[in-house]
Design an enzyme around this catalytic site. Structure first.
Site, PDB file in Angstrom:
ATOM      1  N   GLU A   1     -38.951  42.236 -20.221  1.00 12.34           N
ATOM      2  CA  GLU A   1     -37.932  41.421 -20.865  1.00 12.34           C
ATOM      3  C   GLU A   1     -38.366  39.963 -20.980  1.00 12.34           C
ATOM      4  OE1 GLU A   1     -34.261  42.066 -18.660  1.00 12.34           O
ATOM      5  OE2 GLU A   1     -35.124  43.930 -17.874  1.00 12.34           O
TER       6      GLU A   1
ATOM      7  N   HIS B   1     -33.712  42.189 -23.578  1.00 11.47           N
ATOM      8  CA  HIS B   1     -33.826  43.174 -22.480  1.00 11.47           C
ATOM      9  C   HIS B   1     -34.472  44.464 -23.013  1.00 11.47           C
ATOM     10  CE1 HIS B   1     -32.768  45.723 -19.158  1.00 11.47           C
ATOM     11  NE2 HIS B   1     -31.820  44.936 -18.661  1.00 11.47           N
TER      12      HIS B   1
END
Length: 295
Positions: free
Chosen positions: A267, A164
């Site tokens: 991400e 992330h």
């Protein structure tokens, strides 16, 4: 916050360029190498910062995030595993438990080009409170002119996951991300499907999209910092693009009110379909970051 981390007193000098330090309740591994400066917490095997020699800081880390046991950190590269997003059981942590548990630094190496670190998380009584499966999860980082990251999950289970990554940008209003493909799921609009005409995303307001057919390389074009960043994806099914926009940013206690202006998340993820890990074949997810061009 990143400046503060590098000013922390050394608790243990692991090698001439790798040290262990402490910020509030969390142990931090600091890399100070001629080719790269980086930092990671043992909690979550969380990469906080990565700065190749001669470049601006590549990752974004919130100045408001608390360094507390079991509390997820805002910024850097959270490891979302073994699920992405909210859990079906509302009492379970969003984005899984791997980012909230302490890992061990199981291996490290260095040469003239940079540093390699391997972190390990194994199933335990603590992990079984969240998930019933036995597992061993490795997070590997090769840090130098580029940043190579890999998750490797061993066991018998299905999982979703993401690296992330929060990227430091000059101004979100002057940022676009290319190479995302056309089809996406719009989480801001409750999971509606949409299409990007040219595979290029801008961020005029809150954005949270799961791209379903992204290219192998996403490119962050940052007009303000006059650079592009390549994000090379491996073993992924999706790329997620996220920025909270002004309203959500103000509501988040671990983010400055205007924090949304200085980062974008791109991400590497497996979200739309779970990965299967087996005894013979671990589940993998990997990404390589590089500053591609500076004007």
């Amino acid at each position: 916050m990143i400046t503060k981390i590098f000013a922390l007193p050394v608790i243990e000098q692991i090698t001439p360029v790798i040290s262990r330090r402490q910020l509030d309740e969390l142990e931090v591994i600091v890399v100070d190498h001629p080719q790269v400066r980086a930092s990671l917490t043992l909690q979550g095997a969380h990469l906080l910062s990565w700065k190749p020699a001669g470049e601006d800081e590549v990752l974004w880390l919130s100045n408001n995030t608390p360094f507390k046991d079991g509390k997820a950190l805002r910024g850097g590269v959270p490891v979302c595993w073994p699920w992405f997003g909210p859990a079906e059981d509302k009492d379970l942590p969003a984005h899984g438990f791997a980012r909230n548990l302490p890992w061990t630094l199981s291996a490290h190496d260095e040469d003239a080009n940079g540093v390699s670190l391997t972190f390990e998380l194994k199933s335990s009584d603590e992990s079984r409170k969240f998930w019933p499966h036995d597992f061993t999860l490795y997070a590997r980082y090769k840090l130098g002119e580029t940043c190579e990251m890999e998750l490797e999950a061993h066991g018998e289970f299905e999982c979703t996951s993401a690296l992330h990554t929060y990227f430091n940008v000059g101004d979100i209003a002057d940022v676009k991300v290319s190479g995302l493909g056309k089809a996406y799921i719009d989480k801001v609009l409750g999971g509606e499907k949409g299409e990007l005409a040219d595979g290029v995303q801008t961020f005029p307001d809150r954005t949270d999209r799961v791209y379903l057919a992204a290219e192998e390389r996403s490119v962050i074009h940052d007009a303000n910092l006059k650079r592009t960043i390549d994000v090379l994806h491996q073993h992924h099914s999706n790329v997620v693009g996220w920025n909270p926009g002004p309203a959500l940013s103000v509501s988040m206690a671990d983010m400055p009110d205007d924090g949304y202006k200085t980062f974008v998340c791109v991400e590497t993820a497996c979200v739309s379909a779970p990965q299967k890990a087996s005894t013979d074949k671990p589940a993998r997810l990997a990404a390589t970051l590089r500053v591609a061009k500076k004007n």
